[in-house]
Design a protein around this motif. Structure first.
Motif, short mmCIF file in Angstrom:
data_model
loop_
_atom_site.label_atom_id
_atom_site.label_comp_id
_atom_site.label_asym_id
_atom_site.label_seq_id
_atom_site.Cartn_x
_atom_site.Cartn_y
_atom_site.Cartn_z
N GLY A 67 0.90 -1.39 0.01
CA GLY A 67 -0.02 -0.04 0.11
C GLY A 67 0.97 1.29 0.03
N LEU A 68 1.82 1.15 0.96
CA LEU A 68 3.03 2.34 0.66
C LEU A 68 3.41 2.68 -0.65
CD1 LEU A 68 4.79 4.52 2.10
CD2 LEU A 68 6.30 2.53 2.65
N VAL A 69 3.92 1.36 -1.29
CA VAL A 69 4.61 1.52 -2.63
C VAL A 69 3.68 2.04 -3.59
CG1 VAL A 69 5.67 0.40 -4.36
CG2 VAL A 69 6.40 -0.13 -2.03
N ALA A 70 2.37 1.59 -3.71
CA ALA A 70 1.31 1.67 -4.33
C ALA A 70 1.01 3.46 -4.50
CB ALA A 70 0.16 1.07 -4.34
N LEU A 71 0.81 3.75 -3.10
CA LEU A 71 0.49 5.19 -2.78
C LEU A 71 1.43 6.05 -3.57
CD1 LEU A 71 -1.30 7.20 -1.46
CD2 LEU A 71 -0.12 6.83 0.47
N LYS A 72 2.77 5.89 -3.18
CA LYS A 72 4.13 6.48 -3.68
C LYS A 72 3.94 6.57 -5.08
CE LYS A 72 6.48 7.59 -0.09
NZ LYS A 72 6.82 9.14 0.21
N ILE A 73 3.62 5.35 -5.87
CA ILE A 73 3.78 5.35 -7.35
C ILE A 73 2.55 6.25 -7.75
CG2 ILE A 73 3.10 3.76 -9.21
CD1 ILE A 73 4.54 1.68 -7.55
N ALA A 74 1.27 6.30 -7.21
CA ALA A 74 0.08 7.12 -7.72
C ALA A 74 0.47 8.51 -7.61
CB ALA A 74 -0.95 6.90 -6.77
N VAL A 75 1.13 8.90 -6.36
CA VAL A 75 1.41 10.63 -6.36
C VAL A 75 2.55 10.77 -7.37
CG1 VAL A 75 2.68 12.11 -4.79
CG2 VAL A 75 1.05 10.72 -3.92
N TYR A 76 3.44 9.83 -7.71
CA TYR A 76 4.60 9.94 -8.63
C TYR A 76 3.97 10.12 -9.82
CZ TYR A 76 9.08 9.07 -10.96
OH TYR A 76 10.07 9.65 -11.75
N LEU A 77 3.15 9.32 -10.38
CA LEU A 77 2.73 9.48 -11.74
C LEU A 77 1.71 10.51 -11.81
CD1 LEU A 77 1.82 5.45 -12.23
CD2 LEU A 77 3.47 7.03 -13.32
N VAL A 78 0.96 11.28 -10.83
CA VAL A 78 0.23 12.42 -11.02
C VAL A 78 1.01 13.46 -11.45
CG1 VAL A 78 -1.40 13.93 -9.66
CG2 VAL A 78 -1.71 11.49 -9.77
N MET A 79 2.10 13.32 -10.51
CA MET A 79 2.97 14.59 -10.63
C MET A 79 3.55 14.60 -11.92
SD MET A 79 2.75 16.60 -7.71
CE MET A 79 4.06 17.37 -7.02
N LEU A 80 4.21 13.27 -12.41
CA LEU A 80 4.82 13.27 -13.99
C LEU A 80 3.76 13.81 -14.87
CD1 LEU A 80 7.02 12.26 -15.55
CD2 LEU A 80 6.19 9.85 -15.24
N TRP A 81 2.40 13.34 -14.58
CA TRP A 81 1.36 13.96 -15.65
C TRP A 81 1.33 15.35 -15.84
CZ3 TRP A 81 -3.42 16.22 -14.52
CH2 TRP A 81 -4.00 16.47 -15.61
N ILE A 82 1.47 15.85 -14.54
CA ILE A 82 1.45 17.45 -14.20
C ILE A 82 2.46 18.10 -14.95
CG2 ILE A 82 1.61 19.38 -12.76
CD1 ILE A 82 -0.18 17.45 -10.72
N SER A 83 3.61 17.65 -14.74
CA SER A 83 4.91 18.16 -15.26
C SER A 83 4.78 18.01 -17.03
CB SER A 83 6.03 17.31 -14.94
OG SER A 83 7.30 17.85 -15.51
N VAL A 84 4.41 16.81 -17.35
CA VAL A 84 4.36 16.63 -19.02
C VAL A 84 3.36 17.60 -19.36
CG1 VAL A 84 3.91 14.89 -20.72
CG2 VAL A 84 5.52 14.22 -18.90
N SER A 85 2.06 17.70 -18.74
CA SER A 85 1.25 18.71 -19.30
C SER A 85 1.73 19.98 -19.47
CB SER A 85 -0.05 18.60 -18.31
OG SER A 85 -0.46 17.21 -18.69
N GLY A 86 2.49 20.32 -18.26
CA GLY A 86 2.93 21.71 -18.19
C GLY A 86 4.13 22.14 -19.47
N ALA A 87 4.80 20.95 -19.53
CA ALA A 87 5.56 21.19 -20.64
C ALA A 87 5.05 21.42 -22.20
CB ALA A 87 6.79 19.97 -20.84
N ARG A 88 3.97 20.60 -22.14
CA ARG A 88 3.11 20.63 -23.48
C ARG A 88 2.48 22.01 -23.63
NH1 ARG A 88 0.67 14.61 -23.25
NH2 ARG A 88 2.81 13.42 -23.99
#
Length: 120
Positions: A67-88
């Motif tokens: 659960g810890l790892v899944a939560l970390k991955i979920a937060v990481y992927l959301v932040m990556l999505w925000i970064s990529v969207s910002g770049a675009r």
């Protein structure tokens, strides 16, 4: 300059791929690896102490370390999505903020966990 004309430019991650990768390598090393490993070590080697973050505590209670790892991955992927969207969109703040935030948070959480492990 309008945003529509900015969209014709290649995203920052395409123009400066090394920068993009190093930003996210730092975030992965501190938030993804450092904090996860130090949290697991802290929880395993100091069983009298519970997780202080209530969201992480709920994930740990419900799903264990997965659960810890899944939560970390979920937060990481959301932040990556925000970064990529910002770049675009040509938004420098949204491009840089997520990996820098994760790096700073990960480094401080890792340092805190290591300090608490040291003192235990």
């Amino acid at each position: 300059m309008s945003r529509s004309s900015d969209r014709r430019r290649r995203p920052a991650y395409s123009r400066r791929p090394r920068e993009f990768y190093w930003l996210w390598i730092a975030a992965t090393a501190t938030y993804g690896v450092g904090d996860v490993v130090s949290t697991i070590a802290f929880l395993e080697y100091v069983p009298t102490v519970d997780e202080a973050n209530p969201v992480v505590a709920i994930a740990l209670d419900a799903f264990g370390l997965g659960g810890l790892v899944a939560l970390k991955i979920a937060v990481y992927l959301v932040m990556l999505w925000i970064s990529v969207s910002g770049a675009r969109d040509g938004d420098a703040f949204l491009y840089y903020f997520p990996p820098v935030l994760l790096t700073l948070v990960g480094a401080s959480l890792t340092a805190s966990n290591v300090r608490l492990l040291w003192l235990a």
